[in-house]
Design a protein around this motif. Structure first.
Motif, short mmCIF file in Angstrom:
data_model
loop_
_atom_site.label_atom_id
_atom_site.label_comp_id
_atom_site.label_asym_id
_atom_site.label_seq_id
_atom_site.Cartn_x
_atom_site.Cartn_y
_atom_site.Cartn_z
N GLY A 532 20.26 57.79 11.63
CA GLY A 532 19.75 58.45 12.81
C GLY A 532 19.22 59.85 12.57
N ARG A 533 19.23 60.60 13.67
CA ARG A 533 18.73 61.98 13.66
C ARG A 533 19.76 62.85 14.38
N TRP A 534 20.08 64.00 13.83
CA TRP A 534 21.05 64.89 14.47
C TRP A 534 20.70 66.35 14.21
N LYS A 535 21.27 67.20 15.05
CA LYS A 535 21.12 68.64 14.93
C LYS A 535 22.50 69.29 15.13
N ALA A 630 23.00 67.76 18.80
CA ALA A 630 22.03 66.77 19.27
C ALA A 630 22.19 65.53 18.41
N ALA A 631 22.22 64.36 19.04
CA ALA A 631 22.44 63.12 18.29
C ALA A 631 21.55 62.02 18.86
N SER A 632 20.78 61.39 17.96
CA SER A 632 19.97 60.24 18.34
C SER A 632 20.27 59.12 17.36
N LYS A 633 20.98 58.09 17.85
CA LYS A 633 21.45 56.98 17.01
C LYS A 633 22.30 57.51 15.87
N ALA A 634 23.16 58.46 16.22
CA ALA A 634 24.04 59.07 15.23
C ALA A 634 25.34 59.48 15.92
#
Length: 648
Positions: A532-535, A630-634
């Motif tokens: 996924g993508r995360w911050k 921030a989490a997108s598919k993570a």
């Protein structure tokens, strides 16, 4: 007691109030005569009738003409008025020393040169109640003025324990006190003046009549205390203004208590005034009621006092317990490091002993060779000198032929017998470099084991560590939080969150619950690089929550800083700008926020707790910052820095 004349106004008349003769007098309808000055002071403030005779309580529908009173006030016999609270006897007549009106059975007794108010049975020298009533005020005044100097300077007044305008204490007995009125006392400038004293006397008042509105010195107060006419007149400690005890609207005494408004009012107010149809009671009932309420409030205060005292005891005990616990921990830490120091000192001695042994071995070999060579050198030097003499000899000292040959042979035989010291020397012992290299390796290994090197997570987490929780009111609807609000996971299922202004509506982001401000702060977040993508970063509270604008995105909003990972690529992101970051094997991100130095550093946390700096932002932070994820598919998880790892 009042005087009457066949021809009113002809000649001076004796006024029963001030006990003086005055040519400015007036005869009331009842026949009693008073000086205009006394009546003017007595009825001062009354605009219209009715008024009452001070002697017989005869009702006068109109106030007599007293205009001459103003002119008389400028004469030598007029009253001299002092500013309120500035008469010379302000501190002499205190609330403790002032008394209430005596009963009709009270008499005066002369004791120790002064007059003392007492009862008829006080002693043999005191008069009976009937005798006291037969005496005229003029006679008593004469007796008072004919005493000794101490008698004239000491006035007797009944004492009071409170400021109630009643004439007697609840037990019905007067409380007697002797009041000093010596000449030195008149130099005080903070008392209320007596309305009936002449300007030459300047005596301080000790009581004020609420009905008459006049303040009286001890001498003039006797009339109010002795005359039955004034028995219903309540007295209070001397005041310059009686308006607090009067109704400002109707100029009547306040005798009623309004329960609705919680104020004292006059009777007219309850009939036709503002307090009509209000719940009203007498002042005595109000006092009783308020005293009961006062007791209840005092009990509540005592209860609160007890609760506060108990809490203080608990907190004090807690403080002591915490102090003892911390002292124990501190002693343990000191003991541990003392043991470490002793162990390090022992290891240091052992390491230095290894170096010393190597030094002794090499130095011993060199010293042996030096001794051999020094001995051979001395032998050569001792032989060379005779040879030099033999070679340089001239004249008579020069040996010839056979003598020279014999001497030369003797010297050369000694030289031939000397061993070759240099050739026969064995090689000098060399330093065992391999041994020293092993020593260096051992000390390096011990250094990494013992010394806390920087950067390392332990000093960060022990000194500045925190475990921030996430705020559910800011979480995007597709972000699911754990029960402890420490873990966030992206999900396709919309969460049942209330629609709040603080919630992110478009971007899957969430902020921490508590803002970080001042000082230094360190926390860690577990991440996954390949999914996924995360911050991971920080932002102030003004980041946008609704819409797709850049001011709503973490890292795009100017007052936000973060580390972003997408498809295994890690970058530092701020205000739309990115910087590449080397993050091989990244599993845990450590964030160190330093408000003092103005920096935000991102570390890769290793297995042993070592830290590898990935990127550091330098900025003078002016506002508190919130941890932001921030989490997108993570899935991201904030670590509890103070949980001990589970060991088998």
């Amino acid at each position: 007691m009042g005087s009457s004349f066949d021809k009113p106004g002809a000649g001076p008349a004796f006024c029963p109030l001030c006990r003086r003769e005055s040519s400015e007098h007036i005869t009331l309808g009842c026949g009693h005569i008073f000086c205009k000055r006394c009546l003017g002071e007595l009825w001062r403030g009354l605009c219209s009738g009715p008024c009452y005779c001070p002697e017989c309580n005869f009702e006068l529908l109109q106030i007599p003409e007293l205009r001459d009173t103003d002119e008389a006030s400028t004469s030598a016999e007029s009253h001299t008025r002092w500013p309120f609270g500035q008469h010379p006897l302000a501190n002499k007549f205190t609330k403790k020393n002032l008394g209430k009106r005596k009963r009709s059975s009270d008499t005066f007794e002369q004791n120790s040169g002064g007059y003392r108010l007492g009862t008829g049975s006080s002693n043999n020298n005191s008069s009976t109640a009937s005798d006291a009533s037969d005496e005229t005020p003029a006679k008593k005044a004469k007796e008072t003025s004919s005493g000794t100097s101490s008698t004239r300077n000491t006035h007797c007044m009944p004492s009071t324990a409170d400021s109630r305008p009643d004439n007697l204490k609840e037990d019905g007995e007067p409380h007697v006190i002797v009041i000093d009125s010596s000449d030195d006392a008149w130099h005080n400038t903070s008392a209320v003046l007596c309305h009936y004293c002449s300007s030459r006397e300047k005596r301080a008042a000790v009581k004020t009549c609420l009905v008459c509105g006049a303040s009286m010195c001890p001498e003039h107060l006797r009339v109010h205390l002795e005359s039955p006419v004034f028995q219903s007149h309540p007295l209070v400690d001397a005041v310059d203004d009686v308006s607090p005890w009067r109704c400002l609207e109707h100029q009547e005494m306040n005798r009623i208590y309004c329960c609705d408004c919680e104020v004292c009012v006059c009777t007219v107010c309850t009939v036709i005034g503002l307090h009509k149809e209000h719940a009203c009671i007498s002042l005595k009932e109000a006092e009783k009621k308020l005293r009961a309420e006062l007791k209840c409030k005092m009990k509540k205060l005592q209860t609160k006092e007890g609760a506060i005292s108990d809490q203080l005891k608990k907190l004090t005990e807690k403080k002591r317990s915490v102090q003892e616990n911390l002292e124990s921990v501190r002693a343990n830490v000191v003991q541990q490091y003392k043991a470490m120091k002793e162990a390090l000192e022992l290891e240091e001695q052992q390491a230095l002993l290894c170096v010393t042994q190597e030094q002794n071995k090499v130095h011993g070999s060199v010293d042996a060779h030096l001794g051999t060579l020094n001995k051979a050198l001395k032998t050569i030097q001792g032989t060379f000198e005779p040879l030099l003499k033999l070679a340089d000899a001239q004249g008579a000292s020069q040996l010839q032929d056979q003598a020279f040959i014999m001497e030369y042979k003797k010297i050369t035989e000694g030289l031939n017998s000397m061993p070759d010291s240099v050739e026969k020397l064995e090689s000098v012992e060399e330093v065992n470099q391999g041994r020293l290299d092993c020593l260096q390796d051992w000390t390096d290994e011990r250094l990494s084991d013992v010394i806390i090197s920087m950067p390392h997570r332990d000093p960060f987490r022990l000194l500045y560590g925190c475990s921030p929780s996430l705020d559910p009111d800011t979480a995007h609807p597709k972000l699911a939080l754990s029960s402890e609000n420490m873990l966030v996971e992206y999900t396709d299922v919309i969460q049942d969150y209330p629609d709040l202004e603080s919630r992110f509506s478009i971007f899957p982001q969430v902020l921490g619950t508590t803002a970080l401000s001042q000082g230094r702060h360190y926390w860690e977040v577990e991440v996954t690089v390949n999914e996924g993508r995360w911050k991971v970063g920080v932002s102030d509270q003004h980041i946008g929550r609704k819409g797709q604008k850049d001011n709503c995105r973490l890292g795009f909003y100017p007052n936000s800083w973060c580390l972003v990972c997408e498809k295994g690529k890690v970058e530092a992101l701020h205000n739309k700008e990115t910087w590449p970051v080397c993050a091989t094997g990244l599993q845990k991100v450590g964030l160190f926020l330093d408000f003092e130095e103005g920096s935000l550093s991102f570390y890769s946390v290793g297995e042993g707790g070592s830290l590898s700096l990935m990127y550091s932002f330098q900025h003078a932070f002016s506002e508190p910052l919130y941890p932001a994820l921030a989490a997108s598919k993570a899935q991201l998880s904030i670590c509890d820095l103070f949980v001990r790892p589970i060991t088998d």
